[in-house]
Design a protein around this motif. Structure first.
Motif, short mmCIF file in Angstrom:
data_model
loop_
_atom_site.label_atom_id
_atom_site.label_comp_id
_atom_site.label_asym_id
_atom_site.label_seq_id
_atom_site.Cartn_x
_atom_site.Cartn_y
_atom_site.Cartn_z
N LEU A 277 0.83 -1.20 0.00
CA LEU A 277 0.00 0.00 0.00
C LEU A 277 0.86 1.25 0.00
CD1 LEU A 277 -2.68 1.52 0.25
CD2 LEU A 277 -2.59 1.13 2.73
N GLN A 278 1.90 1.28 0.81
CA GLN A 278 2.78 2.44 0.86
C GLN A 278 3.50 2.64 -0.48
OE1 GLN A 278 4.93 1.42 4.57
NE2 GLN A 278 4.20 3.37 5.39
N ASN A 279 3.90 1.54 -1.10
CA ASN A 279 4.54 1.64 -2.41
C ASN A 279 3.57 2.18 -3.46
OD1 ASN A 279 6.99 0.68 -1.46
ND2 ASN A 279 6.54 -1.46 -1.99
N LEU A 280 2.31 1.74 -3.37
CA LEU A 280 1.29 2.25 -4.28
C LEU A 280 1.11 3.75 -4.09
CD1 LEU A 280 -1.14 1.19 -6.24
CD2 LEU A 280 -2.54 1.63 -4.23
N GLN A 281 1.09 4.20 -2.85
CA GLN A 281 0.90 5.62 -2.57
C GLN A 281 2.11 6.44 -3.00
OE1 GLN A 281 -0.26 5.43 1.61
NE2 GLN A 281 -2.43 5.49 1.05
N ALA A 282 3.29 5.85 -2.96
CA ALA A 282 4.47 6.54 -3.49
C ALA A 282 4.33 6.76 -5.00
CB ALA A 282 5.73 5.74 -3.19
N PRO B 76 11.28 9.97 2.59
CA PRO B 76 11.53 10.64 1.31
C PRO B 76 10.90 9.92 0.13
CG PRO B 76 13.49 9.44 2.04
CD PRO B 76 12.51 9.40 3.17
N GLY B 77 10.34 10.70 -0.77
CA GLY B 77 9.77 10.15 -1.99
C GLY B 77 8.40 9.52 -1.83
N THR B 78 7.84 9.60 -0.64
CA THR B 78 6.55 8.96 -0.38
C THR B 78 5.42 9.98 -0.38
OG1 THR B 78 6.66 9.25 2.02
CG2 THR B 78 7.76 7.30 1.10
N LEU B 79 4.21 9.46 -0.25
CA LEU B 79 3.06 10.34 -0.14
C LEU B 79 3.12 11.14 1.16
CD1 LEU B 79 0.55 11.01 -1.80
CD2 LEU B 79 -0.70 9.29 -0.48
N VAL B 80 3.78 10.59 2.17
CA VAL B 80 3.96 11.32 3.43
C VAL B 80 4.81 12.56 3.19
CG1 VAL B 80 5.03 11.26 5.72
CG2 VAL B 80 3.68 9.31 4.93
N GLU B 81 5.91 12.43 2.47
CA GLU B 81 6.74 13.61 2.19
C GLU B 81 5.95 14.63 1.37
OE1 GLU B 81 10.79 15.20 -0.03
OE2 GLU B 81 10.04 13.19 -0.48
N GLU B 82 5.20 14.15 0.38
CA GLU B 82 4.44 15.08 -0.46
C GLU B 82 3.41 15.84 0.37
OE1 GLU B 82 1.26 15.85 -3.75
OE2 GLU B 82 1.10 14.81 -1.85
N LYS C 209 -1.68 7.82 -12.14
CA LYS C 209 -3.14 7.91 -11.99
C LYS C 209 -3.78 6.53 -11.84
CE LYS C 209 -3.81 12.34 -14.36
NZ LYS C 209 -2.39 12.71 -14.37
N ALA C 210 -3.19 5.52 -12.44
CA ALA C 210 -3.73 4.17 -12.28
C ALA C 210 -3.58 3.71 -10.83
CB ALA C 210 -2.99 3.20 -13.21
N ALA C 211 -2.48 4.08 -10.20
CA ALA C 211 -2.29 3.74 -8.79
C ALA C 211 -3.34 4.44 -7.93
CB ALA C 211 -0.88 4.13 -8.34
N TYR C 212 -3.62 5.67 -8.26
CA TYR C 212 -4.64 6.42 -7.51
C TYR C 212 -6.01 5.75 -7.65
CZ TYR C 212 -7.71 10.25 -6.11
OH TYR C 212 -8.69 10.99 -5.50
N ALA C 213 -6.31 5.28 -8.86
CA ALA C 213 -7.61 4.65 -9.10
C ALA C 213 -7.76 3.35 -8.32
CB ALA C 213 -7.79 4.39 -10.59
N SER C 214 -6.65 2.66 -8.06
CA SER C 214 -6.73 1.37 -7.37
C SER C 214 -6.49 1.49 -5.86
CB SER C 214 -5.70 0.40 -7.97
OG SER C 214 -4.38 0.87 -7.77
N GLN C 215 -6.26 2.70 -5.36
CA GLN C 215 -5.93 2.87 -3.95
C GLN C 215 -7.05 2.40 -3.03
OE1 GLN C 215 -4.05 6.36 -1.14
NE2 GLN C 215 -5.67 6.96 -2.53
N ALA C 216 -8.28 2.78 -3.32
CA ALA C 216 -9.40 2.42 -2.44
C ALA C 216 -9.56 0.91 -2.34
CB ALA C 216 -10.69 3.06 -2.94
N GLU C 217 -9.41 0.23 -3.46
CA GLU C 217 -9.53 -1.22 -3.47
C GLU C 217 -8.40 -1.86 -2.65
OE1 GLU C 217 -9.50 -4.92 -6.70
OE2 GLU C 217 -9.68 -2.84 -7.39
N ARG C 218 -7.21 -1.30 -2.77
CA ARG C 218 -6.07 -1.84 -2.02
C ARG C 218 -6.25 -1.63 -0.51
NH1 ARG C 218 -0.86 -2.60 -3.95
NH2 ARG C 218 -1.93 -2.75 -5.97
N ILE C 219 -6.73 -0.47 -0.14
CA ILE C 219 -6.99 -0.21 1.28
C ILE C 219 -8.04 -1.15 1.82
CG2 ILE C 219 -8.00 1.49 2.87
CD1 ILE C 219 -6.57 3.67 1.27
#
Length: 396
Positions: free
Chosen positions: A37-42, A175-181, A49-59
Motif C-alpha cells: 500500500l505504501q509503495n502504491l501511494q508513493a 523521502p519520496g513517499t506520499l507522506v513527504e508530499e 493515476k492508475a495507482a490512484y484509481a486502485s488505492q481504495a480497493e487496495r486499502i
C-alpha cells in the motif's frame, strides 16, 4: 517423450505453480500488505493515476485481511505496527476498533493504536495525550514518517514552530513517499500563514521539483496561488521575484496556469502590483487567441485600471476576447468595465476618498466576481482619487 506425456507433465507443472502462487498469496502478512500500500501511494505521489484509481480497493483489501487475521498474528510487533500504518495511510478506523476490542493485541501496543485512532477520528486531546510520548525517530522507519506527520497535525493549533519541525522530520524519514508530499504541502501553507516568504519560496520549489507530477499537485497549486495572494506572502514585485526558481521548476502549462491563478487571486485581494506582474509573466509566449491570453489580459487590465496606468488598462479591457472567458471571468470583465466607467465619470474627491469596505472584502463570496470587484474598486478609489479626479469624462 511423447506428446501425450509432455502435455501431462506441463499440466502437472502448471498445477504445482498455481498451488505455490496461492500459498504465497495467502502467506502474505499484514506487514507485507501495508508495504504494498505504501509503495502504491508513493506511485501516486509520482503521478501514477492508475495507482490512484486502485488505492481504495487496495486499502479495502488490507482492512479485510486485518479483520480476518488469526489472533496469534498480533503477537508480532511488526504486525501491530502494520495495523497502525494501515490506519495512518487512509484505512478504515472501524477495522482497528474491532482489532483493539478483540483482545488479541498486546497491552503494550494498545496506546499507539488508540492514539492513532483518536488522531484519525479528530479527537485531538486524546490523540495528543496518547501520541505525544512517542519519538518518531525511534519507531520503525515505515511507521516513523506517518507518525511524525500525525504529531505535526496535532501540534499545529498549539505550537506552529514544533508542528513545522515535525513536518521536516516526516519529510526526512519518508523521502519520496506520499507522506513527504503531504508534509511539503502542509508546511508550505503553514509558512505562508506566518509570512515566511523565503521559506515558502524554497519549499514551493522543492515541491515543484519533487512532486510536480503528483496526482494532488494540480489541486494544491490552485490552492497555493490563492494563499500566496491572500496571506500576503507575495505582496510586491520584489517578493514575486523570490519565487522565480519555483516558477521555473513548473512545467510550462502548469506555470502559466499557476500565474493566472495568482493574478486573479491578487486582484481579489487588492494586490494590484502582484496581479499585473503575474499576468504579464503568464502572457509571455502565450498564443494571442488562446483562453490563457484572454485571462491574462483581463487580469492585467484590471490591475491597471486601479493604478495610475488607468488609460492602458481601459484600452486592454476593450481588447479582451470575452468569448474566450468562462462564466466567472466574463462576470469579472463586465464588472471591471463598469468600474472603469464609474471611475472616469464619477471621480472621488481627493479630499474625501471613499473608505475601504474591509468587512465587505472579508465576507464577500470569492466566487461572486461582481461583488468582489466592486468592493475592491471602492477600496482602490481611495488610493487613485487624484487620478480619477483628473481623468477626462467619457465611457468605455
Amino acid at each position: 517423450m511423447s506428446g501425450r506425456r509432455l502435455g501431462r507433465a506441463l499440466a502437472a507443472i502448471a498445477i504445482v505453480a498455481a498451488a505455490l502462487g496461492a500459498a504465497s498469496a495467502s502467506a502474505q502478512t499484514i506487514s507485507d500488505l501495508t508495504l504494498d500500500l505504501q509503495n502504491l501511494q508513493a506511485r501516486i505521489a509520482a503521478g501514477d493515476k492508475a495507482a490512484y484509481a486502485s488505492q481504495a480497493e487496495r486499502i479495502s483489501a488490507v482492512g479485510a485481511a486485518i479483520v480476518a487475521a488469526k489472533p496469534e498474528i498480533w503477537q508480532s510487533k511488526r504486525e501491530t505496527d502494520a495495523a497502525v500504518i494501515y490506519l495512518l495511510s487512509g484505512g478504515q478506523p472501524r477495522d482497528i476498533v474491532q482489532l483493539v476490542e478483540s483482545g488479541a493485541v498486546p497491552a503494550s501496543e494498545i496506546p499507539l493504536m488508540r492514539g492513532s485512532l483518536a488522531y484519525v477520528l479528530g479527537n485531538e486531546a486524546e490523540a495528543e495525550k496518547r501520541l505525544s510520548g512517542f519519538d518518531a525517530r525511534r519507531l520503525p522507519l515505515r511507521l516513523a514518517g506517518p507518525m511524525a506527520f500525525a504529531q505535526s497535525v496535532i501540534e499545529t493549533g498549539h505550537d506552529s514552530a514544533k508542528a513545522i519541525e515535525l513536518l521536516d522530520l516526516a519529510r526526512l524519514l519518508a523521502p519520496g513517499t506520499l507522506v513527504e508530499e503531504a508534509a511539503l504541502r502542509r508546511e508550505i501553507m503553514l509558512e505562508a500563514d506566518q509570512h515566511n516568504v523565503a521559506r515558502v519560496a524554497l519549499l514551493a520549489r522543492q515541491y515543484a521539483s519533487r512532486f510536480g507530477a503528483s496526482v494532488y499537485a494540480e489541486s494544491f497549486l490552485q490552492t497555493l496561488a490563492g494563499a500566496l495572494a491572500q496571506t500576503g506572502a507575495i505582496d510586491s514585485a520584489a517578493n514575486f521575484d523570490k519565487f522565480h526558481a519555483f516558477f521555473a521548476a513548473l512545467a510550462p502549462d502548469t506555470r502559466r496556469g499557476f500565474l493566472l491563478g495568482l493574478a486573479r487571486a491578487a486582484i481579489l485581494s487588492g494586490q494590484f502590483e502582484v496581479a499585473a506582474t503575474a499576468a504579464a509573466a503568464a502572457l509571455d509566449g502565450v498564443a494571442p487567441d488562446s483562453v490563457e491570453a484572454a485571462r491574462g489580459k483581463l487580469y492585467q487590465a484590471m490591475a491597471r485600471i486601479l493604478t495610475p496606468d488607468y488609460d492602458a488598462g481601459v484600452a486592454e479591457l476593450q481588447s479582451v476576447a470575452q468569448a474566450r472567458l468562462d462564466r466567472h471571468d466574463q462576470e469579472l470583465l463586465a464588472a471591471a468595465r463598469g468600474v472603469a466607467t464609474f471611475m472616469r465619470e464619477s471621480p472621488a474627491s481627493p479630499a474625501e476618498p471613499p473608505p475601504a469596505d474591509t468587512a465587505a472584502m472579508a465576507n464577500a463570496n470569492p466566487n461572486d466576481a461582481v461583488a468582489q470587484t466592486i468592493v475592491l474598486a471602492e477600496a482602490a478609489l481611495g488610493r487613485t482619487a487624484p487620478l480619477a479626479a483628473a481623468a477626462p469624462k467619457g465611457s468605455l
